[in-house]
Motif scaffolding. Structure first.
Motif, PDB file in Angstrom:
ATOM      1  N   PRO B 261     -42.455  21.049  15.977  1.00  0.00           N
ATOM      2  CA  PRO B 261     -42.138  22.148  15.063  1.00  0.00           C
ATOM      3  C   PRO B 261     -41.661  23.404  15.777  1.00  0.00           C
ATOM      4  O   PRO B 261     -41.053  24.253  15.162  1.00  0.00           O
ATOM      5  CB  PRO B 261     -43.450  22.390  14.336  1.00  0.00           C
ATOM      6  CG  PRO B 261     -44.503  21.885  15.268  1.00  0.00           C
ATOM      7  CD  PRO B 261     -43.885  20.767  16.028  1.00  0.00           C
ATOM      8  N   GLN B 262     -41.994  23.577  17.048  1.00  0.00           N
ATOM      9  CA  GLN B 262     -41.508  24.772  17.750  1.00  0.00           C
ATOM     10  C   GLN B 262     -41.361  24.468  19.227  1.00  0.00           C
ATOM     11  O   GLN B 262     -41.953  23.526  19.746  1.00  0.00           O
ATOM     12  CB  GLN B 262     -42.445  25.961  17.532  1.00  0.00           C
ATOM     13  CG  GLN B 262     -43.771  25.839  18.274  1.00  0.00           C
ATOM     14  CD  GLN B 262     -44.611  27.092  18.126  1.00  0.00           C
ATOM     15  OE1 GLN B 262     -44.623  27.745  17.096  1.00  0.00           O
ATOM     16  NE2 GLN B 262     -45.325  27.439  19.188  1.00  0.00           N
ATOM     17  N   ASP B 263     -40.579  25.279  19.907  1.00  0.00           N
ATOM     18  CA  ASP B 263     -40.378  25.078  21.339  1.00  0.00           C
ATOM     19  C   ASP B 263     -41.513  25.724  22.114  1.00  0.00           C
ATOM     20  O   ASP B 263     -42.264  26.535  21.590  1.00  0.00           O
ATOM     21  CB  ASP B 263     -39.027  25.671  21.767  1.00  0.00           C
ATOM     22  CG  ASP B 263     -37.887  24.730  21.361  1.00  0.00           C
ATOM     23  OD1 ASP B 263     -38.213  23.622  20.880  1.00  0.00           O
ATOM     24  OD2 ASP B 263     -36.722  25.114  21.506  1.00  0.00           O
ATOM     25  N   GLY B 264     -41.599  25.370  23.395  1.00  0.00           N
ATOM     26  CA  GLY B 264     -42.654  25.915  24.242  1.00  0.00           C
ATOM     27  C   GLY B 264     -43.858  24.988  24.226  1.00  0.00           C
ATOM     28  O   GLY B 264     -43.749  23.810  23.915  1.00  0.00           O
ATOM     29  N   LEU B 334     -48.589  13.028  11.928  1.00  0.00           N
ATOM     30  CA  LEU B 334     -48.945  13.810  13.104  1.00  0.00           C
ATOM     31  C   LEU B 334     -49.297  15.234  12.704  1.00  0.00           C
ATOM     32  O   LEU B 334     -48.801  15.765  11.718  1.00  0.00           O
ATOM     33  CB  LEU B 334     -47.777  13.846  14.090  1.00  0.00           C
ATOM     34  CG  LEU B 334     -47.338  12.487  14.624  1.00  0.00           C
ATOM     35  CD1 LEU B 334     -46.173  12.666  15.590  1.00  0.00           C
ATOM     36  CD2 LEU B 334     -48.503  11.790  15.309  1.00  0.00           C
ATOM     37  N   SER B 335     -50.170  15.851  13.484  1.00  0.00           N
ATOM     38  CA  SER B 335     -50.461  17.266  13.298  1.00  0.00           C
ATOM     39  C   SER B 335     -50.065  18.004  14.566  1.00  0.00           C
ATOM     40  O   SER B 335     -50.227  17.490  15.674  1.00  0.00           O
ATOM     41  CB  SER B 335     -51.960  17.473  13.032  1.00  0.00           C
ATOM     42  OG  SER B 335     -52.328  16.871  11.817  1.00  0.00           O
ATOM     43  N   LEU B 345     -49.328  24.071  13.095  1.00  0.00           N
ATOM     44  CA  LEU B 345     -47.917  24.455  13.062  1.00  0.00           C
ATOM     45  C   LEU B 345     -47.212  23.554  12.067  1.00  0.00           C
ATOM     46  O   LEU B 345     -47.374  22.330  12.114  1.00  0.00           O
ATOM     47  CB  LEU B 345     -47.287  24.275  14.440  1.00  0.00           C
ATOM     48  CG  LEU B 345     -47.860  25.139  15.575  1.00  0.00           C
ATOM     49  CD1 LEU B 345     -47.281  24.682  16.898  1.00  0.00           C
ATOM     50  CD2 LEU B 345     -47.553  26.599  15.313  1.00  0.00           C
ATOM     51  N   GLU B 346     -46.486  24.142  11.142  1.00  0.00           N
ATOM     52  CA  GLU B 346     -45.758  23.326  10.180  1.00  0.00           C
ATOM     53  C   GLU B 346     -44.348  23.084  10.696  1.00  0.00           C
ATOM     54  O   GLU B 346     -43.737  23.968  11.294  1.00  0.00           O
ATOM     55  CB  GLU B 346     -45.694  24.036   8.814  1.00  0.00           C
ATOM     56  CG  GLU B 346     -47.034  24.183   8.136  1.00  0.00           C
ATOM     57  CD  GLU B 346     -47.699  22.837   7.812  1.00  0.00           C
ATOM     58  OE1 GLU B 346     -47.023  21.792   7.826  1.00  0.00           O
ATOM     59  OE2 GLU B 346     -48.923  22.859   7.551  1.00  0.00           O
TER      60      GLU B 346
END
Ligand SMILES: Nc1ncnc2c1ncn2[C@@H]1O[C@H](COP(=O)(O)OP(=O)(O)OP(=O)(O)O)[C@@H](O)[C@H]1O
Ligand SMILES: [Mg+2]
Lengths: 272, 348
Positions: B261-264, B334-335, B345-346
Motif C-alpha cells: 500500500p505504500q513505499d518505504g 493480507l494485512s 495501512l489500506e
C-alpha cells in the motif's frame, strides 16, 4: 477427629485433651468443692476429689449476705453494657479502618491504643471527680463506661482484622444483587464476622467482669461483685471466700458457653 | 430499552492510568466481548459500568439513564465476578436465589428460577451444598447461575467460564449464548480467551493498555485487524509479521514481490492459514525448522530470512525439518501495517 489416626496418635490426642481439661477444670472443681463441700472439707488436707458431704449452706449464707445480690446484679449490668458498647462502637470503627483509606487512619489507630498506655490509676481518679459532677458516680453505668474504654482498643483492632478478612467482593456482589450498603452489611458481612464478634464480646465481658480497680474507685455503695468481694472477703471465713470465688468464675463460663455457637461458626464446614 | 453507552470513560488509580477515554456502545440485546491481555483494564471498565468503581472522567448511560450517580442496585444489572464472590454462609440454592429474594419475589417463583438456572449450569445436584464444599469450577457456575436467575436487562460477566475444563466450557458457551439470545439480555462479557470471544460475541472490543484498539464483528476483526496488536492477539497460531521494504508499490520478500500500500518500510501481516505451501522455487522462501503434527494440519515453525514465521500445511504433506519451501500468500487476505505506529495501512 480424623478417623485415619493411628492408635499412637489417638492416645496422644486424648492425653492432650485430658491435660487441657484438667488444667482448666481442676481449679474450678476445687473452688466448687470449697464452696459446697461443707465446713470440714475446706480445711481437709490432702484434698479429696469427691465431696464428703454436699452442702449449700455456705453458698446460701454468702448469697444472703447484705449487698452480695446487688453487687452481682451491678456486675452483670456493667459487663452487659460494656459488651454492647464495645461491639457497637468498636465494630463500626474496625469496619471503617478495614474498608476505607482515609487520612489519619494510622493516627487514629495509635490514638485508640494510647488509651491503654495510661495507667488506670491516672484515669480513674479524675474520672471519679468528673463522674461525681455529671451524676454517673456510684452507678454500674459509670463503671461500664470505664470498662468500655478498656475493652474498646481490643474491639477496634480485632474487628478491623476481622472485616479485612472478609473479601470486599462479597459485599459488592450483595450491592449488585439489590442490597443497600446497610443491608449488605447485615446480610453478608455480619454473618461472616460472627465468630470474631463473639470473641470480641467475650473479651469485653471478661475485662469488665474481672476489673476491680476502677470499679472500686468509681463506686461506693453500688459495688460490682469484684469490688465488693475485694472489700469484704479478707475478713470472711475461708468457705465464704470459696463461695465468692465460684460466683466470680461461673458467669464468665456461662457467657462463653452462651456465645460458643457463634464462636465456632464455620459456614458449611461444621454447619450452624 | 437496556442499551449501554460508555462515553469517554477514564480511570486512574493514583498515578497509574488503567483506562484512557474508552468509548463503547452496546445495543439492546447485543452481546459484546471485551477481549484483551491481563491487566489491560477489562475488569476496571466492567466495574465502572456496574457502579463499583467511580470513573475519573466520562459517563455511563444504561437504557437512556445516566447512571453515574446511581448505586449498583439501581442500575438494573447483574454481574459475575472474576473471583466468583459466592456467599460462603449460604447454600448454593440460597446463593442463586439471593437477587430474587432481595427483590421480594414470591417464594415459588424464586424456587422455579433457581431450579432453572441451576439446571442450565448443571449444578442441580449441588443445591443443598455449602460453597466451602465446591470445586472452583462449581463455584464459578454458582456465580453465573446467581446472575442469570434474576433475568437482568444488562448482564456483566468477568471471565465467567475461565475455570471450567475445555469440554464443559464449550457446552456452557453454547448454552449461555442460546439463553441470552432468547432472553434478549444486553451482555458485556470480559475474557482473555479469543476463541471464547469469537464464538460468543456479536461484536468484540479488543483492549490493550487501557484503550480499545478495535471494535467490530468477530470475522471483521479477524480478517482486517486495525492494529498490529489486534492481529497478533487474535488467531492461533498468531498472525505473522514480516518487515519488508517497498518501492514502486511492491514489497520484496526474498525474491518474491507483493503489491504494497505504500513505499518505504512496511510490515506484512500474514495468517498461517492464508498462505499455501508450494515448491521452493515460488512464493515466499521459508526455512522450516520444526514440524508439529496437530491432527487437522501440520504446524510449521521456521524463518523467512531472519524473521520468525509459523505456517500450516495439510496433514499428509511431506515436509521435513530443515527443508526450504515456498509460501504462496492469498493477496486478498493480507494485512499491512505501519511499522512505526502499528496501524493498519489500506491499499491505495
Ligand atoms: N484498586 C486498584 N488500585 C490500583 N490499581 C489497580 C486497581 N485495580 C486495578 N488496578 C490496575 O489497573 C489495571 C487494569 O486492571 P484490571 O483489573 O482492569 O485488569 P484486567 O484487564 O481485568 O486483567 P485480568 O485479565 O488479569 O483480570 C492494572 O494495571 C491494575 O494493576
Ligand atoms: Mg480482570
Amino acid at each position: 477427629m480424623n478417623p485415619a489416626m493411628t492408635p499412637v496418635r489417638r492416645l496422644l490426642f486424648w492425653t492432650l485433651v485430658a491435660v487441657l481439661l484438667l488444667w482448666v477444670l481442676l481449679p474450678i472443681w476445687l473452688v466448687a468443692m470449697g464452696a459446697f463441700g461443707g465446713r470440714a472439707a475446706v480445711f481437709q488436707w490432702p484434698k479429696s476429689l469427691l465431696p464428703a458431704s454436699l452442702s449449700f449452706d455456705h453458698m446460701a449464707a454468702f448469697l444472703a449476705v447484705e449487698g452480695v445480690a446487688n453487687a452481682f446484679l451491678n456486675s452483670v449490668i456493667a459487663a452487659a453494657v460494656t459488651v454492647v458498647l464495645s461491639v457497637a462502637l468498636g465494630a463500626p470503627a474496625g469496619y471503617a479502618l478495614a474498608r476505607y483509606a482515609f487520612r489519619g487512619a494510622d493516627a487514629f489507630k495509635l490514638l485508640v491504643l494510647l488509651t491503654r498506655a495510661f495507667p488506670l490509676a491516672i484515669l480513674a481518679l479524675p474520672l471519679a471527680v468528673g463522674f461525681i459532677r455529671i451524676g454517673l458516680y456510684d452507678s454500674p453505668f459509670g463503671v461500664a463506661l470505664m470498662h468500655t474504654v478498656l475493652a474498646l482498643p481490643f474491639a477496634v483492632l480485632v474487628t478491623q482484622s476481622l472485616f479485612m478478612g472478609i473479601p470486599r467482593e462479597l459485599e459488592e456482589a450483595a450491592w449488585v444483587f439489590g442490597c443497600s450498603p446497610v443491608q449488605a452489611f447485615f446480610r453478608v458481612v455480619m454473618p461472616l464476622a460472627l465468630p470474631g464478634l463473639a470473641a470480641t464480646a467475650i473479651f469485653a465481658f471478661v475485662i469488665s467482669w474481672n476489673e476491680v480497680f476502677a470499679a472500686s474507685v468509681l463506686t461506693v455503695r453500688e459495688r460490682t461483685l469484684t469490688a465488693y468481694l475485694l472489700a469484704v472477703l479478707s475478713e470472711s471465713p475461708l468457705h465464704t471466700r470459696f463461695a465468692g470465688g465460684l460466683l466470680l468464675i461461673l458467669p464468665s463460663v456461662l457467657f462463653v458457653f452462651a456465645v460458643r455457637k457463634w464462636l465456632f461458626t464455620v459456614w458449611g464446614i461444621s454447619g450452624r | 430499552m437496556a442499551d449501554i453507552l460508555i462515553d469517554r470513560v477514564a480511570k486512574s488509580f493514583g498515578a497509574a492510568r488503567a483506562l484512557a477515554e474508552v468509548s463503547l456502545q452496546v445495543a439492546d440485546g447485543e452481546f459484546v466481548a471485551l477481549l484483551g491481555p491481563s491487566g489491560c483494564g477489562k475488569t476496571t471498565l466492567l466495574r465502572i459500568v456496574a457502579g463499583l468503581e467511580t470513573a475519573s472522567g466520562g459517563r455511563v448511560v444504561i437504557g437512556g439513564r445516566d447512571v453515574g450517580a446511581l448505586p449498583p442496585r439501581a442500575r438494573g444489572i447483574a454481574m459475575v465476578f472474576q473471583n466468583y464472590a459466592v456467599f460462603p454462609h449460604m447454600t448454593v440454592a440460597d446463593n442463586i436465589g439471593f437477587g430474587l429474594r432481595m427483590q421480594k419475589r414470591p417464594v415459588e417463583e424464586v424456587a422455579r428460577q433457581v431450579g432453572r438456572a441451576a439446571e442450565m449450569l448443571r449444578i442441580s445436584h449441588l443445591l443443598d451444598r455449602w460453597p466451602a464444599r465446591l470445586s472452583g469450577g462449581q463455584r464459578q457456575r454458582v456465580a453465573v447461575a446467581r446472575a442469570l436467575a434474576v433475568q437482568p436487562a444488562v448482564l456483566l460477566m468477568d471471565e465467567p467460564l475461565s475455570n471450567l475444563d475445555a469440554l464443559l466450557r464449550l457446552e456452557m458457551r453454547a448454552d449461555l449464548k442460546a439463553v441470552l439470545r432468547e432472553a434478549g439480555t444486553t451482555t458485556l462479557y470480559v475474557t482473555h480467551d479469543q476463541t471464547e470471544a469469537m464464538g460468543l460475541a456479536d461484536r468484540i472490543a479488543v483492549m490493550h493498555g487501557g484503550v480499545i484498539e478495535q471494535i467490530g464483528a468477530p470475522g471483521a476483526i479477524y480478517a482486517r485487524p486495525a492494529t498490529r496488536f489486534v492481529g497478533g492477539f487474535l488467531g492461533s497460531p498468531p498472525m505473522n509479521f514480516l518487515l519488508c521494504s517497498a518501492s514502486g508499490g511492491r514489497a520484496a520478500i526474498g525474491d518474491f514481490a507483493l503489491a504494497a500500500p505504500q513505499d518505504g518500510a512496511v510490515m506484512l501481516g500474514l495468517r498461517a492459514e492464508d498462505a499455501v505451501p508450494v515448491g521452493a522455487a515460488e512464493g515466499i522462501p521459508f526455512d522450516v525448522r520444526v514440524v508439529e503434527p496437530m491432527g487437522a494440519h501440520l504446524l510449521l515453525t521456521g524463518a523467512v530470512g531472519d524473521q520468525p514465521l509459523r505456517a500450516i500445511a495439510p496433514p499428509d504433506a511431506a515436509i521435513a525439518p530443515g527443508a526450504r519451501i515456498g509460501l504462496r500468500p492469498d493477496p486478498a487476505r493480507l494485512s499491512w501495517f505501519d511499522p512505526e505506529t502499528g496501524r493498519r495501512l489500506e491499499a491505495a
